[in-house]
Design a protein around this motif. Structure first.
Motif, short mmCIF file in Angstrom:
data_model
loop_
_atom_site.label_atom_id
_atom_site.label_comp_id
_atom_site.label_asym_id
_atom_site.label_seq_id
_atom_site.Cartn_x
_atom_site.Cartn_y
_atom_site.Cartn_z
N THR A 21 0.78 -1.12 -0.12
CA THR A 21 -0.02 0.04 0.15
C THR A 21 0.78 1.29 -0.11
O THR A 21 0.65 2.32 -0.70
CB THR A 21 -0.93 0.09 1.28
OG1 THR A 21 -1.67 -1.08 1.16
CG2 THR A 21 -1.75 1.11 1.35
N ILE A 50 -1.71 -6.73 -3.86
CA ILE A 50 -2.84 -6.51 -2.65
C ILE A 50 -3.91 -7.35 -3.18
O ILE A 50 -4.42 -8.12 -2.27
CB ILE A 50 -2.95 -4.96 -2.84
CG1 ILE A 50 -1.74 -4.12 -2.21
CG2 ILE A 50 -4.10 -4.58 -1.79
CD1 ILE A 50 -1.89 -2.51 -2.39
N LEU A 281 -6.35 -0.04 5.59
CA LEU A 281 -5.24 0.27 4.43
C LEU A 281 -6.39 0.60 3.09
O LEU A 281 -5.50 0.88 2.00
CB LEU A 281 -4.67 -0.85 4.12
CG LEU A 281 -3.85 -1.18 5.55
CD1 LEU A 281 -2.88 -2.53 5.11
CD2 LEU A 281 -2.58 -0.15 5.92
N HIS A 282 -7.36 0.52 3.10
CA HIS A 282 -8.29 0.90 1.99
C HIS A 282 -8.96 2.03 1.95
O HIS A 282 -9.32 2.61 2.91
CB HIS A 282 -9.23 -0.31 1.76
CG HIS A 282 -8.51 -1.66 1.42
ND1 HIS A 282 -8.91 -2.19 0.13
CD2 HIS A 282 -8.02 -2.59 2.32
CE1 HIS A 282 -7.97 -3.44 0.30
NE2 HIS A 282 -7.74 -3.65 1.46
#
Length: 360
Positions: A21, A50, A281-282
Motif C-alpha cells: 500500500t 494487494i 489500508l483501503h
C-alpha cells in the motif's frame, strides 16, 4: 522503491499489504507529477499483489454508457430498479435515468429529476424550491402518484420524481435539535432513515405510499445512539445497520434486541484463511445492501476499484477486483460511484463515465 523490496521479502500478510500500500501511494504520487513508465509499472505490481493478499476474484469491466455524457458530471450514487438505472450527479444535484439494453446503458432524456421550483406535494396551491440533491432512494412500486424515486437536498426538502407525470416537492419535518444535517438517506422497513452527523444520530421517517414522508421523525436509537459523527455513508437491512467511517472501518449495529448491539469492524478474514483484509489500508467510500438475490453488503474501495462483499452479519464472502489488464479500468485513478443493476451486474461510475461487469 524500498517498500516494494521489503514487501517482496515479507511473509506476514498484514505487514506485506501495508508495504505494498505504501508502494502504491508512492507510485500514485509519482504518476501525478510526471506519469513515468516505472511508476505505472510499480502501481500495477502493487495492485496485483494487494489483490492477491486479499484473495481477490477478478472480473472484466467495459464502458456501459452508449453515448458520451456531458463533461463536468460526477456520478456518485447509483441504484437500479427493473430496466432502469439511476445515477446522481453531485455537480448539478440531479438524478439521471438510464435504460438497460444488451449493449449497455442509454440515457433516458425523457426523465427529469433536477433542482428547481415545484408544486408542493398534496398542496398544489403552494410551490417549494428544492436545491441540489445530495442523495436519493428508489420508492416502492404501486404508489398512486407514479413517483419512482425521492431525492433530498441539504435542507431536508424532498423531490418526488415521476417517470411520466409531474414532479412534486415536499418537506421533511426537522427534528427539534440545535443542529441537523442531511448526509445520506436509506429506505428500509417502510421508513426513510436520515444520517445526521451533526447530531450524531439517525432519524426515522415513516413512509406512506399515499402521503409520502409527512410524519414527524423519531430518533432511531434514542439515548443509545452510537457515535456517528465520523460516518461517511450507511446502509440498512431489516434490524441491521452498517456505518462506514472516514478511516475505512465500519460499525455494524444489530437492533434485534431492546438496545442496539454495535461493534466496530477493523479487519476481515475468510474462514479458510485465504483472505485477510485490513480495512484501514483501503479507501472505502461507499457501502450498500444488495437485496436481491443474495442479501449481502458491498463496500467500495474508490482508489483500487474493488468491492468487499460481506454477509449481513459481517462475514467474508468475497473480494472482487477488476481485471488489471483491462485498458479502461487501469486508467481510472479513483472511482466516484458504485451500484448493482437489476441484472445483478456491477456498475461503476467515474465522473461522467459508467463501467459495467459481470458478478464473478
Amino acid at each position: 522503491m524500498n517498500a516494494a523490496r521489503e514487501a517482496i521479502a515479507e511473509n506476514e500478510p498484514k505487514k506485506e499489504e501495508s508495504l505494498w500500500t505504501e508502494a502504491l501511494n508512492y507510485a500514485g504520487q509519482s504518476i501525478s507529477y510526471g506519469n513515468t513508465s516505472s511508476a505505472k509499472s510499480l502501481r500495477q505490481e502493487a495492485l496485483l499483489q494487494i489483490d492477491k493478499i486479499n484473495g481477490g476474484i477478478s472480473t472484466v469491466y467495459n464502458r456501459a454508457n452508449q453515448s458520451i455524457l456531458p463533461q463536468g458530471l460526477n456520478i456518485t450514487e447509483i441504484a437500479s430498479s427493473g430496466q432502469y438505472t439511476y445515477a446522481l450527479d453531485s455537480t448539478s444535484g440531479s438524478v439521471f435515468r438510464f435504460v438497460s439494453s444488451g449493449s449497455g446503458l442509454s440515457l433516458d432524456s425523457s426523465f427529469s429529476c433536477t433542482p428547481g421550483i415545484y408544486k408542493e406535494f398534496q398542496n398544489e396551491d403552494e410551490s417549494l424550491k428544492v436545491g441540489p440533491l445530495v442523495d436519493y432512494v428508489i420508492l416502492p412500486s404501486g404508489n398512486p402518484h407514479s413517483f419512482v424515486l425521492a431525492g433530498i437536498d441539504a435542507d431536508a426538502n424532498i423531490l418526488y420524481c415521476s417517470g411520466y407525470a409531474a414532479n412534486q416537492a415536499g418537506r421533511l419535518i426537522k427534528p427539534s435539535t440545535e443542529k441537523f444535517s442531511v448526509d445520506a438517506i436509506a429506505l428500509s422497513n417502510n421508513a426513510l432513515y436520515v444520517l445526521d452527523t451533526e447530531a450524531s444520530a439517525v432519524w426515522e421517517f415513516i413512509y406512506s405510499k399515499s402521503d409520502g414522508f409527512c410524519f414527524e421523525p423519531s430518533n432511531f436509537y434514542g439515548s443509545y445512539s452510537p457515535y456517528l459523527s465520523d460516518v461517511i455513508d450507511f446502509a440498512m437491512y431489516k434490524d441491521y445497520a452498517y456505518y462506514l467511517k472516514s478511516n475505512g472501518t465500519f460499525l455494524l449495529c444489530d437492533y434485534t434486541g431492546y438496545r442496539p448491539d454495535c461493534k466496530t469492524i477493523t479487519d476481515i478474514q475468510s474462514d479458510d484463511g485465504s483472505a485477510h483484509i485490513d480495512l484501514s489500508l483501503h479507501r472505502f467510500k461507499k457501502i450498500m445492501v444488495n437485496n436481491s438475490p443474495d442479501n449481502s453488503i458491498y463496500i467500495m474501495d474508490a482508489g483500487m476499484q474493488t468491492l468487499l462483499n460481506l454477509s449481513v452479519k459481517g462475514n467474508f464472502i468475497r473480494y472482487i477486483v477488476p481485471n488489471r489488464s483491462s485498458e479502461d479500468v487501469s486508467q481510472i485513478a479513483e472511482a466516484t460511484g458504485f451500484g448493482i443493476t437489476g441484472q445483478n451486474r456491477l456498475l461503476w461510475g467515474y465522473r461522467n463515465e459508467l463501467y459495467i461487469g459481470n458478478m464473478p
